[in-house]
Scaffold this active site. Structure first.
Site, mmCIF file in Angstrom:
data_model
loop_
_atom_site.group_PDB
_atom_site.id
_atom_site.type_symbol
_atom_site.label_atom_id
_atom_site.label_comp_id
_atom_site.label_asym_id
_atom_site.label_seq_id
_atom_site.Cartn_x
_atom_site.Cartn_y
_atom_site.Cartn_z
ATOM 1 N N THR A 181 -7.121 -1.745 3.929
ATOM 2 C CA THR A 181 -6.545 -1.090 5.244
ATOM 3 C C THR A 181 -6.848 -1.748 6.713
ATOM 4 O O THR A 181 -6.067 -2.087 7.475
ATOM 5 C CB THR A 181 -6.304 0.391 5.419
ATOM 6 O OG1 THR A 181 -5.958 0.873 4.170
ATOM 7 C CG2 THR A 181 -5.999 0.844 6.485
ATOM 8 N N HIS A 312 -12.901 -1.164 -4.039
ATOM 9 C CA HIS A 312 -12.843 -0.012 -5.060
ATOM 10 C C HIS A 312 -11.609 -0.332 -5.793
ATOM 11 O O HIS A 312 -11.461 0.640 -7.130
ATOM 12 C CB HIS A 312 -12.660 1.144 -4.298
ATOM 13 C CG HIS A 312 -11.457 1.822 -3.833
ATOM 14 N ND1 HIS A 312 -10.546 2.568 -4.394
ATOM 15 C CD2 HIS A 312 -11.016 1.163 -2.580
ATOM 16 C CE1 HIS A 312 -9.527 2.441 -3.698
ATOM 17 N NE2 HIS A 312 -9.619 2.038 -2.394
ATOM 18 N N CYS A 435 4.315 11.738 -4.239
ATOM 19 C CA CYS A 435 3.868 12.970 -4.794
ATOM 20 C C CYS A 435 2.579 13.545 -4.193
ATOM 21 O O CYS A 435 1.989 14.487 -4.421
ATOM 22 C CB CYS A 435 3.645 12.788 -6.397
ATOM 23 S SG CYS A 435 2.559 11.600 -6.760
#
Length: 511
Positions: A181, A312, A435
């Site tokens: 990011t 990650h 979700c």
């Protein structure tokens, strides 16, 4: 006389000090003995890591949760959420209800993990490499005046080399960041602001299916006066190269197209895009968080100028990533973090050696095991896809011949994605729709492919990784087939479809 007096005074003070110490120790000794007696006996050897066992990465399939029809029905025969008395059509966010009902499962009964696009488990070899840098080797890698700094700086530079080797870059071109990011923000905002100052390069090209952080960075730049072209994608999720060429203008500063999509796994034609951008003298940035370590990447062969990498996503620790910034031809960008001038002045701040070392080790392992991992994940993916697509009214989202096999996105018609996720609470999956929030908006990526709201809502993403087993895939297939069939039986729309009625021809009346 004065000497004798001072000598006597010193002796008296020493005697008083000795007495006070002995009295204090006399008071403390019983307390210590009581604590020692109360404390449980400990092993003589101190261990920092639990013992690794063969079964640690496995899920006990036999004891995994089984759901039956009665789990979904209340006394009145209404469909309810598992473990809840609330009917499924209650006016409450289904995902909020799931979170409310979530429980910590017993050992051996944790859900099977198939959400590798969200994050991956840390490889035990990565953890082993990291541990010394938490305790013994704790120096600041930017301290140049003593051995503590030198040893951590050496480890950081070795990690930098491992990251560079994985993508065919020079170690000096690797800038460590907090993750993909930050790398995306740094690349897009940095290049745009540097070249936008002259007022000549105020245009950016990206696609509609990029990660949120790329789209958000572009929106921020629009507020600063930049113009952004959001390219549509084709029905298979791929960019149309003719449309991209037409979108590039003389005032275009940067083109940002992601390598592998995080929702549908589509692999964009990076080499062709890179060649086009180089011919137009425009910088090419790619968000490769889902690609590096999973598919072969070469920044020189693909003419990539800036690349975002995440640790990650490749079995490394969270909180660390990298940004590849080309040196020849040189890419100039404004740093978004100012300070001590670390990382070539592009990203100030003290590096975290344990995280950097873990990231470097994850990259080394990824390069070493890429051929084996790719072959194994392809085998498991084919097995999963074949089983899922054998169900009727089931389709794969994205280009079937141009996607990363570890990311399988499938739409199950006439089943709500959220309902299926609840029914599959023994499997950790992600829905194509949003979700994770209270919003039930369908996935913008699937909508960009031209999918209907219903199709986007009924999609599930399956993520296969290094530690996924064949037994897990077989269990997931069986569970999905059973529960999709059951949920469809509860749907009145499914009854109409079975009777051969085209739902598009029905005129629905409002009450």
């Amino acid at each position: 006389m004065a000497n004798a007096a001072s000598s006597a005074l010193r002796q008296a003070s020493r005697l008083g000090l000795r007495q006070s110490i002995s009295s204090t120790s006399a008071r403390v000794a019983p307390a210590l003995s009581r604590v020692a007696a109360a404390a449980p006996t400990r092993a003589s050897r101190r261990g920092y890591v639990s013992e690794t066992k063969q079964q640690s990465a496995q899920v006990n399939i036999d004891t995994a949760i089984k759901l039956d029809k009665k789990d979904f029905m209340n006394d009145k025969g209404e469909l309810v959420m598992p473990g809840s008395a609330t009917p499924a059509n209650a006016t409450v966010s289904p995902m909020a209800e799931v979170l409310k009902e979530a429980t910590v499962l017993e050992e051996g009964q944790r859900p099977i993990y198939l959400d590798m696009q969200a994050t991956t488990p840390v490889d035990p070899r990565v953890l082993d490499a990291m541990l010394p840098y938490f305790m013994g080797v704790y120096g600041n890698p930017h301290s140049r005046t003593h051995a503590y700094g030198w040893e951590t700086e050496k480890a950081v530079e070795e990690a930098r080399e491992n990251v560079a080797k994985l993508i065919g870059a020079d170690p000096k071109e690797i800038i460590f960041t907090s993750g993909a990011t930050e790398s995306n923000n740094m690349s897009i905002k940095g290049v745009a602001r540097f070249f936008g100052r002259s007022g000549k390069k105020k245009h950016i090209v990206t696609s509609q299916t990029e990660h949120k952080c790329v789209l958000d960075s572009c929106r921020h730049l629009q507020d600063e006066g930049f113009e952004v072209t959001y390219l549509p994608v084709q029905n298979d999720g791929l960019i149309n190269l003719q449309e991209l060429e037409a979108a590039i203008r003389p005032e275009t500063a940067i083109v940002s197209i992601m390598a592998v999509n995080n929702e549908i796994g589509v692999i964009q034609p990076l080499e062709e895009i890179g060649k086009l951008c180089r011919s137009k003298k425009v910088f090419f940035h790619t968000d490769a968080a889902q690609a590096v370590g999973k598919i072969p990447m070469d920044v020189n062969a693909m003419n990539i100028d800036l690349m975002s990498i995440s640790s990650h996503k490749i079995y490394g620790p969270k909180g660390i990533g990298a940004c590849y910034v080309r040196r020849r031809p040189r890419v100039r960008l404004d740093p978004i973090i100012s300070g001590g001038g670390q990382e070539r002045g592009l990203r100030s701040g003290t590096l975290a050696p344990p995280l950097v070392v873990g990231f470097g080790e994850a990259c080394r392992i990824a390069q070493e095991e890429l051929p084996y991992d790719s072959k194994r994940i392809k085998y498991l993916s084919d097995r999963l896809l074949k089983g899922l697509l054998s169900l009727e009214h089931t389709t794969q989202n994205g280009a079937p011949d141009h996607f990363y096999p570890g990311c399988v996105n499938v739409s199950f018609a006439y089943v709500e994605g959220e309902s299926l996720l609840m029914a599959l609470k023994d499997i950790a999956l992600s829905s194509g729709s949003a979700c994770t929030s209270a919003s039930l908006e369908p996935s913008y990526v699937l909508r960009a492919l031209g999918n209907s709201d219903e199709s986007a809502h009924s999609s599930i993403r399956f993520g296969i990784g290094r530690f996924t087993t064949e037994a897990e895939v077989d269990y997931v297939l069986k569970a999905v087939q059973e529960r999709v069939t059951f949920l469809r039986e509860l749907s009145p729309l499914w009854e109409l479809v079975q009777e051969g009625i085209d739902l598009n021809t029905i005129e629905w009346s409002q009450h």
